[in-house]
Design a protein around this motif. Structure first.
Motif, PDB file in Angstrom:
ATOM      1  N   GLU A 118       0.839  -1.206   0.000  1.00 35.79           N
ATOM      2  CA  GLU A 118       0.000   0.000   0.000  1.00 35.79           C
ATOM      3  C   GLU A 118       0.872   1.253   0.000  1.00 35.79           C
ATOM      4  O   GLU A 118       0.566   2.233  -0.684  1.00 35.79           O
ATOM      5  CB  GLU A 118      -0.905   0.008   1.245  1.00 35.79           C
ATOM      6  CG  GLU A 118      -2.025  -1.021   1.170  1.00 35.79           C
ATOM      7  CD  GLU A 118      -2.920  -0.920   2.399  1.00 35.79           C
ATOM      8  OE1 GLU A 118      -3.826  -0.077   2.392  1.00 35.79           O
ATOM      9  OE2 GLU A 118      -2.688  -1.684   3.365  1.00 35.79           O
ATOM     10  N   GLY A 119       1.948   1.201   0.749  1.00 33.82           N
ATOM     11  CA  GLY A 119       2.888   2.324   0.772  1.00 33.82           C
ATOM     12  C   GLY A 119       3.505   2.552  -0.605  1.00 33.82           C
ATOM     13  O   GLY A 119       3.772   3.688  -0.998  1.00 33.82           O
TER      14      GLY A 119
ATOM     15  N   ASP B 217       1.159   4.622  -2.575  1.00 30.31           N
ATOM     16  CA  ASP B 217       1.274   6.035  -2.182  1.00 30.31           C
ATOM     17  C   ASP B 217       2.452   6.702  -2.889  1.00 30.31           C
ATOM     18  O   ASP B 217       2.347   7.815  -3.394  1.00 30.31           O
ATOM     19  CB  ASP B 217       1.484   6.163  -0.660  1.00 30.31           C
ATOM     20  CG  ASP B 217       0.232   5.783   0.117  1.00 30.31           C
ATOM     21  OD1 ASP B 217      -0.873   5.981  -0.420  1.00 30.31           O
ATOM     22  OD2 ASP B 217       0.367   5.273   1.257  1.00 30.31           O
TER      23      ASP B 217
ATOM     24  N   ILE C  55       1.648   7.261  -6.555  1.00 28.06           N
ATOM     25  CA  ILE C  55       0.713   8.370  -6.782  1.00 28.06           C
ATOM     26  C   ILE C  55       1.487   9.703  -6.759  1.00 28.06           C
ATOM     27  O   ILE C  55       1.250  10.596  -7.565  1.00 28.06           O
ATOM     28  CB  ILE C  55      -0.422   8.350  -5.723  1.00 28.06           C
ATOM     29  CG1 ILE C  55      -1.316   7.129  -5.975  1.00 28.06           C
ATOM     30  CG2 ILE C  55      -1.246   9.640  -5.763  1.00 28.06           C
ATOM     31  CD1 ILE C  55      -2.384   6.888  -4.906  1.00 28.06           C
ATOM     32  N   GLU C  56       2.444   9.785  -5.863  1.00 26.99           N
ATOM     33  CA  GLU C  56       3.270  10.999  -5.762  1.00 26.99           C
ATOM     34  C   GLU C  56       4.129  11.187  -7.022  1.00 26.99           C
ATOM     35  O   GLU C  56       4.163  12.272  -7.604  1.00 26.99           O
ATOM     36  CB  GLU C  56       4.139  10.891  -4.498  1.00 26.99           C
ATOM     37  CG  GLU C  56       4.882  12.130  -4.099  1.00 26.99           C
ATOM     38  CD  GLU C  56       3.990  13.356  -3.989  1.00 26.99           C
ATOM     39  OE1 GLU C  56       2.863  13.233  -3.484  1.00 26.99           O
ATOM     40  OE2 GLU C  56       4.439  14.451  -4.433  1.00 26.99           O
TER      41      GLU C  56
ATOM     42  N   LYS D 231      -7.034   1.007  -3.054  1.00 28.77           N
ATOM     43  CA  LYS D 231      -6.275   2.255  -3.076  1.00 28.77           C
ATOM     44  C   LYS D 231      -5.861   2.658  -4.490  1.00 28.77           C
ATOM     45  O   LYS D 231      -5.849   3.834  -4.831  1.00 28.77           O
ATOM     46  CB  LYS D 231      -5.036   2.074  -2.198  1.00 28.77           C
ATOM     47  CG  LYS D 231      -4.182   3.311  -2.078  1.00 28.77           C
ATOM     48  CD  LYS D 231      -3.109   3.126  -1.033  1.00 28.77           C
ATOM     49  CE  LYS D 231      -3.421   3.954   0.193  1.00 28.77           C
ATOM     50  NZ  LYS D 231      -2.431   3.866   1.233  1.00 28.77           N
TER      51      LYS D 231
ATOM     52  N   THR E 242       7.654   8.444   2.298  1.00 32.34           N
ATOM     53  CA  THR E 242       6.995   8.403   0.991  1.00 32.34           C
ATOM     54  C   THR E 242       7.590   9.434   0.026  1.00 32.34           C
ATOM     55  O   THR E 242       7.916   9.122  -1.121  1.00 32.34           O
ATOM     56  CB  THR E 242       5.481   8.663   1.156  1.00 32.34           C
ATOM     57  OG1 THR E 242       4.970   7.727   2.106  1.00 32.34           O
ATOM     58  CG2 THR E 242       4.737   8.507  -0.162  1.00 32.34           C
ATOM     59  N   ASP E 243       7.758  10.657   0.511  1.00 34.07           N
ATOM     60  CA  ASP E 243       8.277  11.711  -0.361  1.00 34.07           C
ATOM     61  C   ASP E 243       9.705  11.415  -0.811  1.00 34.07           C
ATOM     62  O   ASP E 243      10.068  11.663  -1.952  1.00 34.07           O
ATOM     63  CB  ASP E 243       8.244  13.071   0.365  1.00 34.07           C
ATOM     64  CG  ASP E 243       6.803  13.555   0.554  1.00 34.07           C
ATOM     65  OD1 ASP E 243       5.914  13.043  -0.171  1.00 34.07           O
ATOM     66  OD2 ASP E 243       6.574  14.424   1.417  1.00 34.07           O
TER      67      ASP E 243
END
Ligand code: UDP
Length: 414
Positions: A244-245, A248, A251-252, A284, A364-365
């Motif tokens: 899931e991470g 994320d 998506i970024e 997600k 994440t970033d």
């Protein structure tokens, strides 16, 4: 490979000589010299079917090479009912730090399955190597006449204390523990804890060179387009792998660069947790799945894994915990840039900025930033990939694993 009763017959037809072009004369000659004093010695490996794929694959590649250099090596596989594997899967999670409550009934079934298995297997080998917690209690059911080694592939740095206390009772019967990483050393253990790092087989289906035509065929078969840069994570749908991470992060990245994400994780039929996590990922990533920009694959196909690793612009391994991370090794061996979490065995393989990029698993970033950097500078990716491949050639190929095993045999048998 095929099963003959409880024994896995795994002559893949490959010999040590086949590895000479890959690792060079010195490594091969070193192995032959180490094997001289071990000719005819008999070694037994025991593991269990449903443990994570990586371990079984390593044994599968190691056994024929051990036999080829003159050490008679057999591999037996513990079988059990579904409940047994549910219990040991919980053990596995708890060894990695997740709290657990286990009942007397569960302890009983764990022991009973091992006792029952011992009834099917006579042991008169010179050395026994037991892999991971599933067959750990076996030692209780034998009149021991040789050294026994417990080879633990799990991250033991922070186990559930009550579970470790229980398992330690069996470990103490062993002559030696083998772990994958210095940080997994358990203090207070009276026996030597040897470190043997995992390895990959460069000649297996998952790692051998593929022709352009083979790659094309596989991509067509699985409907994987390569019109956009591919970001790939190969991992079971498991919470520790944080799929899931990964979504994320994707998506970024996708806000800035048009690319595709592939999550490829084969699914054990008896793993309800896997499907639950799969569905959460699906939820997600739904809008991206609909446009074909996220592709989820649950097939088990080693050639596909090989091809995906070769065509990906970035290989991700965003694990929260990781015993060693063979997928990282495999990605590096394909000469691809690998961006991964600074956990478990991954930092042994990736030197940040040299053979890949390391990040905090929850950053994440940071992941997104590094991916963009590599996608926008293909030369950077090529440089990291080249260095990563040489690092693997030196430290993480099966010939090095074979060398370590021969050294351990020397230490135990001479
Ligand atoms: N693997 C695979 N197909 C998949 C997912 C994983 O063949 O769909 C393989 C992967 O290539 C690697 C092994 O399973 O060889 C996983 O080993 P790793 O050490 O990365 O993680 P583990 O699953 O043992 O926690």
């Amino acid at each position: 490979a095929y099963m003959n009763g409880i024994t896995c017959i795994c002559d893949n037809g490959r010999t040590l000589e086949d590895h000479r072009p890959i690792v060079g004369d010195d490594v091969i000659s070193g192995i032959y010299r180490k094997a001289v004093a071990l000719q005819g010695k008999r070694v037994l490996h025991v593991n269990s079917t449903y443990q994570s794929g990586g371990v079984a694959e390593m044994i599968l590649s190691l056994v024929p090479l051990m036999n080829d250099v003159g050490v008679k090596t057999q591999w037996n596989i513990l079988t059990g009912e579904g409940d047994f594997f549910t219990i040991t899967k919980n053990f596995h999670n708890a060894l990695q730090g997740q709290p657990i409550a286990f009942s007397d009934m569960e302890r009983g079934l764990y022991l009973q399955t091992n006792e029952c298995f011992s009834g099917q297997m006579a042991i008169d080998h010179d050395l026994v190597v037991v892999h991971d917690p599933q067959p750990l209690p076996l030692i209780r059911f034998y009149q021991k006449t040789q050294p026994w080694v417990w080879r633990c592939h799990v991250d033991l740095s922070n186990p559930d204390p009550a579970l470790w206390e229980f398992l330690k009772g069996f470990v103490l019967d062993y002559d030696r523990m083998v772990i994958s990483h210095d940080q997994y050393r358990r203090c207070g253990m009276p026996m030597e804890q040897r470190i043997i790092r995992p390895a990959i087989d460069p000649l297996s289906e998952k790692n051998r060179d593929l022709s352009e035509a083979e790659i094309q065929d596989l991509l067509t078969q699985y409907n994987v387009p390569i019109d956009k840069p591919l970001i790939t994570q190969i991992s079971r749908f498991d919470k520790w792998k944080d799929p899931e991470g990964v979504v994320d992060v994707f998506i970024e990245v996708k806000k800035h660069v048009d690319c595709r994400l592939i999550l490829c994780g084969s699914m054990a039929p008896d793993d309800p947790e896997g499907w639950e996590i799969y569905r959460r990922v699906e939820e997600k990533a739904r809008p991206y799945i609909e446009t074909g920009d996220v592709i989820l694959i649950t097939a088990e196909d080693h050639l596909l894994v090989n091809a995906l690793q070769r065509v990906s612009c970035v290989i991700l391994q965003k694990s929260l915990r990781e015993g060693f991370g063979l997928t990282v090794t495999e990605g590096l061996w394909k000469g691809r840039p690998v961006i991964a979490s600074r956990v478990g065995g991954i930092p042994l393989q990736i030197e940040d900025g040299e053979t890949g990029f390391l990040l905090d698993p929850t950053d994440t970033d940071g992941f997104a930033w590094r991916i963009r950097q590599v996608l926008e500078n293909p030369e950077l990716g090529e440089r990291l990939g080249r260095a990563g491949k040489e690092h693997v050639r030196k430290h993480f190929l099966i010939t090095r694993l074979l060398t370590d095993y021969l050294e351990m045999l020397h230490a135990e048998l001479n």
